[in-house]
Design a protein around this motif. Structure first.
Motif, mmCIF file in Angstrom:
data_model
loop_
_atom_site.group_PDB
_atom_site.id
_atom_site.type_symbol
_atom_site.label_atom_id
_atom_site.label_comp_id
_atom_site.label_asym_id
_atom_site.label_seq_id
_atom_site.Cartn_x
_atom_site.Cartn_y
_atom_site.Cartn_z
ATOM 1 N N THR A 106 0.853 -1.186 0.000
ATOM 2 C CA THR A 106 0.000 0.000 0.000
ATOM 3 C C THR A 106 0.888 1.234 0.000
ATOM 4 O O THR A 106 1.927 1.260 0.664
ATOM 5 C CB THR A 106 -0.900 0.010 1.255
ATOM 6 N N TRP A 138 -5.499 -1.049 -6.864
ATOM 7 C CA TRP A 138 -6.577 -0.200 -6.362
ATOM 8 C C TRP A 138 -6.080 1.241 -6.326
ATOM 9 O O TRP A 138 -4.883 1.493 -6.144
ATOM 10 C CB TRP A 138 -6.979 -0.599 -4.952
ATOM 11 N N ASP A 146 -10.249 3.754 -2.621
ATOM 12 C CA ASP A 146 -9.845 2.350 -2.697
ATOM 13 C C ASP A 146 -10.700 1.549 -3.682
ATOM 14 O O ASP A 146 -11.316 0.548 -3.331
ATOM 15 C CB ASP A 146 -9.891 1.723 -1.302
#
Length: 158
Positions: A106, A138, A146
């Motif tokens: 992430t 994403w 997201d």
């Protein structure tokens, strides 16, 4: 001249080293869905850092589309760090992990060029199953958080 040995810190990434080719598709609430052809390469040169390069063309192969490149590192603690520079003016710094032939990370920081779209966050997941690599990306952008933006299924070619 023999094959370059993989640095011990990169051992969890070893199965990903090579070139994969296939197709992907993208969608987002702010754009029309699209399809593309893709080549994705993970490599190394013996140092404790791996390289990453991805290029796409239109589904019919006639028009270049997106390109990105970057690096992956694994720290002494086993944590993954990935940096990615995109052809449309964004850079990503991501953290996560690699285990059991899955890379997941992430973004912790994004660099946005003055004329680039103000993306707020990204998340990536790559899953290797034999010679097949699938992925999902994403993105948080505009009023959407997201959202699954890209998916692809690629097969090892080299």
């Amino acid at each position: 001249m023999g094959e370059t040995l993989v640095h011990p810190l990169l051992t969890p990434l070893t199965p990903f080293f090579g070139t994969f080719e296939g197709t992907g598709e993208g969608a987002y609430p702010t754009i029309e869905p699209f399809r593309y052809q893709e080549t994705l390469t993970f490599g190394h040169r013996g140092a404790p850092v791996a390289s990453f390069a991805q290029a796409t063309t239109s589904a019919d192969g006639t028009r270049p589309m997106h390109h990105e490149a970057g690096f992956l590192r694994i720290g002494d603690d086993g944590g993954l760090e990935m940096t990615v520079a995109h052809s449309f003016g964004i850079t990503e710094v991501l953290t996560g992990q690699v285990a059991n032939d899955v890379i997941s990370c992430t973004s912790t920081m994004l660099g946005i060029a003055p004329n680039a779209k103000p993306v707020r966050q990204t998340r990536r997941r790559y899953v290797l199953d034999g010679e097949q690599l699938s992925y999902e990306v994403w993105m948080s952008y505009a009023d959407h958080d997201d959202v699954l933006h890209l998916t692809g299924v690629l097969t090892r070619s080299v």
